[in-house]
Design a protein around this motif. Structure first.
Motif, PDB file in Angstrom:
ATOM      1  N   HIS A 124       0.834  -1.198   0.000  1.00  0.00           N
ATOM      2  CA  HIS A 124       0.000   0.000   0.000  1.00  0.00           C
ATOM      3  C   HIS A 124       0.874   1.257   0.000  1.00  0.00           C
ATOM      4  O   HIS A 124       2.012   1.235   0.491  1.00  0.00           O
ATOM      5  CB  HIS A 124      -0.907   0.013   1.225  1.00  0.00           C
ATOM      6  CG  HIS A 124      -2.044  -0.954   1.135  1.00  0.00           C
ATOM      7  ND1 HIS A 124      -2.373  -1.837   2.142  1.00  0.00           N
ATOM      8  CD2 HIS A 124      -2.950  -1.184   0.142  1.00  0.00           C
ATOM      9  CE1 HIS A 124      -3.425  -2.553   1.785  1.00  0.00           C
ATOM     10  NE2 HIS A 124      -3.790  -2.182   0.574  1.00  0.00           N
ATOM     11  N   GLU A 161       0.946   3.905   1.734  1.00  0.00           N
ATOM     12  CA  GLU A 161       1.439   4.423   3.010  1.00  0.00           C
ATOM     13  C   GLU A 161       2.600   3.612   3.583  1.00  0.00           C
ATOM     14  O   GLU A 161       3.269   4.063   4.515  1.00  0.00           O
ATOM     15  CB  GLU A 161       0.297   4.478   4.032  1.00  0.00           C
ATOM     16  CG  GLU A 161      -0.354   3.144   4.351  1.00  0.00           C
ATOM     17  CD  GLU A 161      -1.543   2.816   3.454  1.00  0.00           C
ATOM     18  OE1 GLU A 161      -2.378   1.986   3.869  1.00  0.00           O
ATOM     19  OE2 GLU A 161      -1.629   3.393   2.337  1.00  0.00           O
ATOM     20  N   ARG A 162       2.864   2.435   3.018  1.00  0.00           N
ATOM     21  CA  ARG A 162       3.971   1.620   3.533  1.00  0.00           C
ATOM     22  C   ARG A 162       5.159   1.576   2.555  1.00  0.00           C
ATOM     23  O   ARG A 162       6.147   0.903   2.831  1.00  0.00           O
ATOM     24  CB  ARG A 162       3.498   0.191   3.790  1.00  0.00           C
ATOM     25  CG  ARG A 162       2.777   0.003   5.126  1.00  0.00           C
ATOM     26  CD  ARG A 162       3.137  -1.331   5.752  1.00  0.00           C
ATOM     27  NE  ARG A 162       2.573  -1.444   7.093  1.00  0.00           N
ATOM     28  CZ  ARG A 162       1.490  -2.163   7.379  1.00  0.00           C
ATOM     29  NH1 ARG A 162       0.874  -2.828   6.431  1.00  0.00           N
ATOM     30  NH2 ARG A 162       1.044  -2.213   8.612  1.00  0.00           N
ATOM     31  N   ARG A 163       5.061   2.236   1.435  1.00  0.00           N
ATOM     32  CA  ARG A 163       6.090   2.080   0.409  1.00  0.00           C
ATOM     33  C   ARG A 163       7.463   2.549   0.859  1.00  0.00           C
ATOM     34  O   ARG A 163       8.483   2.026   0.401  1.00  0.00           O
ATOM     35  CB  ARG A 163       5.662   2.816  -0.869  1.00  0.00           C
ATOM     36  CG  ARG A 163       4.562   2.065  -1.613  1.00  0.00           C
ATOM     37  CD  ARG A 163       4.060   2.782  -2.827  1.00  0.00           C
ATOM     38  NE  ARG A 163       2.932   2.040  -3.412  1.00  0.00           N
ATOM     39  CZ  ARG A 163       2.078   2.532  -4.298  1.00  0.00           C
ATOM     40  NH1 ARG A 163       2.226   3.787  -4.723  1.00  0.00           N
ATOM     41  NH2 ARG A 163       1.094   1.794  -4.743  1.00  0.00           N
TER      42      ARG A 163
END
Length: 399
Positions: A364, A366-368
């Protein structure tokens, strides 16, 4: 998200919907097109470049010649249903009724989609490991579900058990488990699988297992979660012929579960593809009946290919994980001074003539940041191609 049309939800779930409403190509399509355009070695997309066993190929030729070219039965040809049941009993001691507890699908992808669409209502949560195969996110979004994840962090890419406990709750409808795991090559240990069963019971969730790499483990044999105490009745197991027999284009997969679950999944599946692959089904049945030496041999060969490519990546200066199964190795480009894996993947063909895909395509937005320098390379290729790629990749260390 609720204001989006179903097709937009699907694209958005997979991270392909831009702010202006346009839909981007998947990273696999983009990188394969780049490989074709530049002539680079394509280690991005996970398909073999060698055909499977001759017995299986000859069986499909014979089936076509014998007229097996019309619609097969909706659940699948009996010869394949029986072969799947025999396979599960032979390798794992799982006894199935082939007429009631097995369903043939258009690859594992359709099996996953039909299962999620059969059980997930708007607002239901579906938990996966992250990074995750992109079709999971797309189908969860299409169903109106909420995609939750537990992160897998390098170098071992195992979930933190406390984070796993915290991620499952009363809204969790499905825990979707992929082991051996794509893209990281991680194999979940028994302790983790047992916790998943415990959590599924506690929160009345279903367990859906993507086991397409089941015969491609290197250090330890595959352990199906359905064999664990208390797991069988709430587990839906998904397999596929493509990875085992180097026949990814045939798209023959299957579901095994209780008759109740198969009925629910078939109610959806029959209005997706209806049926598929008539002449391929008896050929896959032949494959599933091959001697044990075939199955141990393909794993040993793939492990050797893993080692060839991994050695080349190490010589190039990457930090390299050690996958315990599957088709892929994860390499960290940070030691080489690259912190943007997507940018490096687009530059690699010009730099050294090799294509990979960034791990950020499997997480996702937001976690990249936590995966930004990681690349996935496929080693399911001919030895000579991997050796050539290893030599070319070594050129990165000189830059």
């Amino acid at each position: 998200m609720s204001a989006l049309a179903p097709w937009q939800r699907t694209a958005a779930g997979a991270g392909l919907l831009a702010a202006d409403g346009s839909v981007a190509a998947t990273i696999f399509a983009e990188m394969s097109a780049l490989a074709q355009r530049t002539g680079a070695i394509n280690l991005g997309q996970g398909f073999p470049d060698e055909d499977g066993p001759e017995e299986v190929l000859e069986a499909v030729r014979r089936a076509i010649s014998d007229g097996v070219n019309q619609y097969p039965p909706g659940r699948g040809q009996r010869v394949l249903l029986e072969a799947i049941a025999e396979h599960q009993n032979r390798f794992y001691g799982i006894r199935l009724d082939p007429e009631r507890e097995v369903l043939v699908t258009a690859g594992a992808t359709e099996a996953i989609a039909a299962t999620i669409l059969a059980y997930v209502q708007p607002g239901d949560e579906v938990l996966t490991l992250e990074p995750f195969y992109d079709s999971y996110a797309a189908t969860i979004a299409l169903a109106g579900g909420v995609h939750t994840t537990v992160p897998l962090r390098s170098p071992d890419f195992q979930p933190d058990l406390d984070e796993l406990r915290d991620a499952v709750n009363e809204r969790t409808r499905i825990i979707l488990v992929n082991t051996p795991h794509n893209p990281t090559g991680a194999v979940l240990p028994r302790e983790t699988l047992e916790l998943i069963v415990e959590l599924a019971h506690t929160h009345d969730a279903l367990i859906v297992t993507d086991e397409v790499y089941e015969h491609l483990t290197f250090e330890t044999p595959h352990l199906p979660i359905a064999t664990l105490p208390g797991a069988r009745e709430r587990t839906i197991s998904i397999g596929s012929a493509g990875k085992t027999f180097n026949t990814t284009g045939w798209k023959i997969g299957w579901v095994s579960a209780s008759a109740e679950h198969i009925t629910a999944i078939l109610a959806v599946k029959q209005f997706l593809t209806y049926v598929n692959g008539a002449p391929f089904q008896p050929a896959v049945a032949v494959g599933l009946g091959l001697p044990d030496a075939f199955f141990t041999g393909i794993a040993a060969t793939l492990a050797a290919k893993r080692d060839v490519l991994s050695a080349g990546l190490l010589r190039a200066g990457f930090t390299v994980s050690r996958p315990a199964g599957g088709y892929f190795v994860v390499a960290d480009a940070a030691p080489l001074g690259f912190d943007d894996g997507a940018e490096l993947c687009r530059a690699l063909p010009g730099l050294v003539g090799v294509v990979a895909v960034p791990i950020t395509a499997f997480v996702h937005a937001e976690r990249r940041a936590g995966y930004s320098s990681l690349l996935r390379f496929a080693y399911c290729k001919k030895f000579e191609l991997l050796e050539r790629a290893a030599v070319q990749l070594a050129g990165l260390s000189a830059r």
